[in-house]
Design a protein around this motif. Structure first.
Motif, PDB file in Angstrom:
ATOM      1  N   VAL A  32      -1.574  17.551   9.144  1.00  0.00           N
ATOM      2  CA  VAL A  32      -2.026  17.487   7.756  1.00  0.00           C
ATOM      3  C   VAL A  32      -3.499  17.096   7.664  1.00  0.00           C
ATOM      4  O   VAL A  32      -4.205  17.479   6.724  1.00  0.00           O
ATOM      5  CB  VAL A  32      -1.146  16.504   6.953  1.00  0.00           C
ATOM      6  CG1 VAL A  32      -1.439  15.058   7.343  1.00  0.00           C
ATOM      7  CG2 VAL A  32      -1.333  16.684   5.454  1.00  0.00           C
ATOM      8  N   LEU A  33      -3.989  16.344   8.641  1.00  0.00           N
ATOM      9  CA  LEU A  33      -5.396  15.935   8.619  1.00  0.00           C
ATOM     10  C   LEU A  33      -6.316  17.155   8.668  1.00  0.00           C
ATOM     11  O   LEU A  33      -7.307  17.232   7.932  1.00  0.00           O
ATOM     12  CB  LEU A  33      -5.699  15.013   9.806  1.00  0.00           C
ATOM     13  CG  LEU A  33      -5.018  13.650   9.820  1.00  0.00           C
ATOM     14  CD1 LEU A  33      -5.379  12.908  11.103  1.00  0.00           C
ATOM     15  CD2 LEU A  33      -5.411  12.826   8.610  1.00  0.00           C
ATOM     16  N   LEU A  72      -6.303  17.734   4.441  1.00  0.00           N
ATOM     17  CA  LEU A  72      -7.372  16.814   4.052  1.00  0.00           C
ATOM     18  C   LEU A  72      -8.759  17.335   4.397  1.00  0.00           C
ATOM     19  O   LEU A  72      -9.689  17.229   3.587  1.00  0.00           O
ATOM     20  CB  LEU A  72      -7.155  15.436   4.696  1.00  0.00           C
ATOM     21  CG  LEU A  72      -6.292  14.467   3.899  1.00  0.00           C
ATOM     22  CD1 LEU A  72      -4.823  14.894   3.967  1.00  0.00           C
ATOM     23  CD2 LEU A  72      -6.442  13.049   4.390  1.00  0.00           C
ATOM     24  N   ARG A  73      -8.908  17.890   5.589  1.00  0.00           N
ATOM     25  CA  ARG A  73     -10.243  18.339   5.994  1.00  0.00           C
ATOM     26  C   ARG A  73     -10.795  19.444   5.090  1.00  0.00           C
ATOM     27  O   ARG A  73     -11.969  19.386   4.682  1.00  0.00           O
ATOM     28  CB  ARG A  73     -10.237  18.783   7.460  1.00  0.00           C
ATOM     29  CG  ARG A  73     -11.629  19.061   8.025  1.00  0.00           C
ATOM     30  CD  ARG A  73     -11.569  19.348   9.515  1.00  0.00           C
ATOM     31  NE  ARG A  73     -11.117  18.177  10.259  1.00  0.00           N
ATOM     32  CZ  ARG A  73     -11.928  17.219  10.682  1.00  0.00           C
ATOM     33  NH1 ARG A  73     -13.224  17.292  10.428  1.00  0.00           N
ATOM     34  NH2 ARG A  73     -11.449  16.200  11.362  1.00  0.00           N
ATOM     35  N   ILE A 122     -17.511  14.222   7.274  1.00  0.00           N
ATOM     36  CA  ILE A 122     -16.236  13.818   7.845  1.00  0.00           C
ATOM     37  C   ILE A 122     -16.418  13.308   9.271  1.00  0.00           C
ATOM     38  O   ILE A 122     -17.010  13.982  10.114  1.00  0.00           O
ATOM     39  CB  ILE A 122     -15.238  14.981   7.812  1.00  0.00           C
ATOM     40  CG1 ILE A 122     -15.051  15.453   6.368  1.00  0.00           C
ATOM     41  CG2 ILE A 122     -13.898  14.562   8.421  1.00  0.00           C
ATOM     42  CD1 ILE A 122     -14.249  16.723   6.242  1.00  0.00           C
ATOM     43  N   MET A 123     -15.883  12.135   9.546  1.00  0.00           N
ATOM     44  CA  MET A 123     -15.983  11.541  10.866  1.00  0.00           C
ATOM     45  C   MET A 123     -15.105  12.298  11.867  1.00  0.00           C
ATOM     46  O   MET A 123     -14.068  12.840  11.503  1.00  0.00           O
ATOM     47  CB  MET A 123     -15.569  10.070  10.827  1.00  0.00           C
ATOM     48  CG  MET A 123     -16.472   9.191   9.964  1.00  0.00           C
ATOM     49  SD  MET A 123     -18.186   9.109  10.569  1.00  0.00           S
ATOM     50  CE  MET A 123     -18.980  10.391   9.564  1.00  0.00           C
ATOM     51  N   GLU A 167     -18.305  23.842   4.544  1.00  0.00           N
ATOM     52  CA  GLU A 167     -16.997  24.238   4.053  1.00  0.00           C
ATOM     53  C   GLU A 167     -16.345  25.137   5.082  1.00  0.00           C
ATOM     54  O   GLU A 167     -16.930  26.110   5.552  1.00  0.00           O
ATOM     55  CB  GLU A 167     -17.150  24.980   2.721  1.00  0.00           C
ATOM     56  CG  GLU A 167     -15.818  25.308   2.070  1.00  0.00           C
ATOM     57  CD  GLU A 167     -16.025  25.891   0.686  1.00  0.00           C
ATOM     58  OE1 GLU A 167     -15.094  26.500   0.181  1.00  0.00           O
ATOM     59  OE2 GLU A 167     -17.130  25.738   0.155  1.00  0.00           O
ATOM     60  N   GLU A 168     -15.102  24.822   5.461  1.00  0.00           N
ATOM     61  CA  GLU A 168     -14.410  25.579   6.480  1.00  0.00           C
ATOM     62  C   GLU A 168     -13.214  26.290   5.867  1.00  0.00           C
ATOM     63  O   GLU A 168     -12.469  25.727   5.096  1.00  0.00           O
ATOM     64  CB  GLU A 168     -13.912  24.650   7.601  1.00  0.00           C
ATOM     65  CG  GLU A 168     -15.033  23.905   8.288  1.00  0.00           C
ATOM     66  CD  GLU A 168     -14.479  22.927   9.311  1.00  0.00           C
ATOM     67  OE1 GLU A 168     -14.064  23.369  10.394  1.00  0.00           O
ATOM     68  OE2 GLU A 168     -14.454  21.734   9.007  1.00  0.00           O
ATOM     69  N   SER A 169     -13.048  27.552   6.246  1.00  0.00           N
ATOM     70  CA  SER A 169     -11.900  28.292   5.755  1.00  0.00           C
ATOM     71  C   SER A 169     -10.651  27.875   6.504  1.00  0.00           C
ATOM     72  O   SER A 169     -10.704  27.345   7.607  1.00  0.00           O
ATOM     73  CB  SER A 169     -12.124  29.797   5.942  1.00  0.00           C
ATOM     74  OG  SER A 169     -12.144  30.106   7.326  1.00  0.00           O
ATOM     75  N   PHE A 170      -9.494  28.168   5.899  1.00  0.00           N
ATOM     76  CA  PHE A 170      -8.238  27.838   6.551  1.00  0.00           C
ATOM     77  C   PHE A 170      -8.109  28.605   7.859  1.00  0.00           C
ATOM     78  O   PHE A 170      -7.637  28.084   8.865  1.00  0.00           O
ATOM     79  CB  PHE A 170      -7.082  28.184   5.610  1.00  0.00           C
ATOM     80  CG  PHE A 170      -5.730  27.810   6.146  1.00  0.00           C
ATOM     81  CD1 PHE A 170      -4.836  28.761   6.564  1.00  0.00           C
ATOM     82  CD2 PHE A 170      -5.361  26.471   6.240  1.00  0.00           C
ATOM     83  CE1 PHE A 170      -3.600  28.405   7.052  1.00  0.00           C
ATOM     84  CE2 PHE A 170      -4.133  26.113   6.735  1.00  0.00           C
ATOM     85  CZ  PHE A 170      -3.242  27.087   7.145  1.00  0.00           C
ATOM     86  N   LEU A 171      -8.590  29.881   7.868  1.00  0.00           N
ATOM     87  CA  LEU A 171      -8.532  30.674   9.087  1.00  0.00           C
ATOM     88  C   LEU A 171      -9.386  30.045  10.175  1.00  0.00           C
ATOM     89  O   LEU A 171      -8.994  29.984  11.343  1.00  0.00           O
ATOM     90  CB  LEU A 171      -9.014  32.103   8.804  1.00  0.00           C
ATOM     91  CG  LEU A 171      -9.078  33.048  10.018  1.00  0.00           C
ATOM     92  CD1 LEU A 171      -7.692  33.189  10.644  1.00  0.00           C
ATOM     93  CD2 LEU A 171      -9.603  34.401   9.608  1.00  0.00           C
TER      94      LEU A 171
END
Length: 201
Positions: free
Chosen positions: A126-127, A131-132, A142-143, A188-192
């Motif tokens: 889930v992290l 959340l990420r 983000i650490m 920003e990172e995509s889910f893929l």
């Protein structure tokens, strides 16, 4: 003095979610104090703001005094710790509501530790998968180390590993706000993209 704000979306009393939030913030504070810096910790219990959040969401964004104060504590923090219990394989609705009422520029660049609690270690991803993406969208910094704690991690054979991970995450947060780690907004990172990273693609 550096200011840490920890956001806990725990629903029970006592709450393992709040405990994790406090422990990470305390680890960061102690790390700073050991290097000659002063630090303060503020804990925000979203459970206490549930009705305020619901009103804000259904009234076009009208904020109560308590909610406005909580948002101010977040936006003026030097470092954030965000912790949610896991519901239906993701963060809680209460957790999401709080970030829904934040301005999109509210936490840009603020060093942030991600953490979650759940009854089973099966929810540990889930992290990265919930959340990420949310905190990346908000452009927090983000650490590298996130903290996931299952029920078995409290007081059992795995408690030592959890303690070490909390200390590592707290240390990274302290170093980030003290200038040892460049604090630039996360991309920003995509889910893929997250899936590819996890699978080593």
């Amino acid at each position: 003095m550096y200011k840490f704000t920890a956001i806990s979306a725990g629903l029970s009393t006592p709450s393992s979610t709040r405990q994790v939030a406090e422990n990470i913030a305390q680890a960061a504070s102690e790390h700073l104090e050991n290097t000659g810096h002063e630090a303060s910790i503020t804990i925000i219990e979203l459970r206490d703001l549930a009705s305020d959040l619901a009103h804000a969401m259904t009234s076009g964004g009208l904020l109560s005094d308590a909610l406005r104060e909580a948002i101010d504590q977040v936006t003026h923090a030097d470092g954030l710790v965000v912790v949610t219990p896991v519901f239906k394989a993701s963060y809680s609705g209460l957790f999401k509501m709080f970030f829904d009422v934040l301005d999109t520029q509210a936490i840009v660049g603020i060093p942030t530790v991600l953490a979650a609690t759940a009854g089973s270690p099966r929810h540990s991803l889930v992290l990265d998968y919930s959340l990420r993406p949310l905190l990346s969208y908000m452009r927090a910094t983000i650490m590298p180390t996130g903290v996931f704690a299952a029920t078995e991690d409290f007081g059992g054979a795995e408690s030592g590993a959890l303690t070490k991970r909390i200390a590592k995450a707290g240390g990274e947060l302290a170093e980030a706000i003290a200038g040892a780690i460049p604090t630039t907004p996360a991309k920003e990172e995509s889910f893929l993209g997250l899936l590819q990273q996890h699978n080593g693609a």
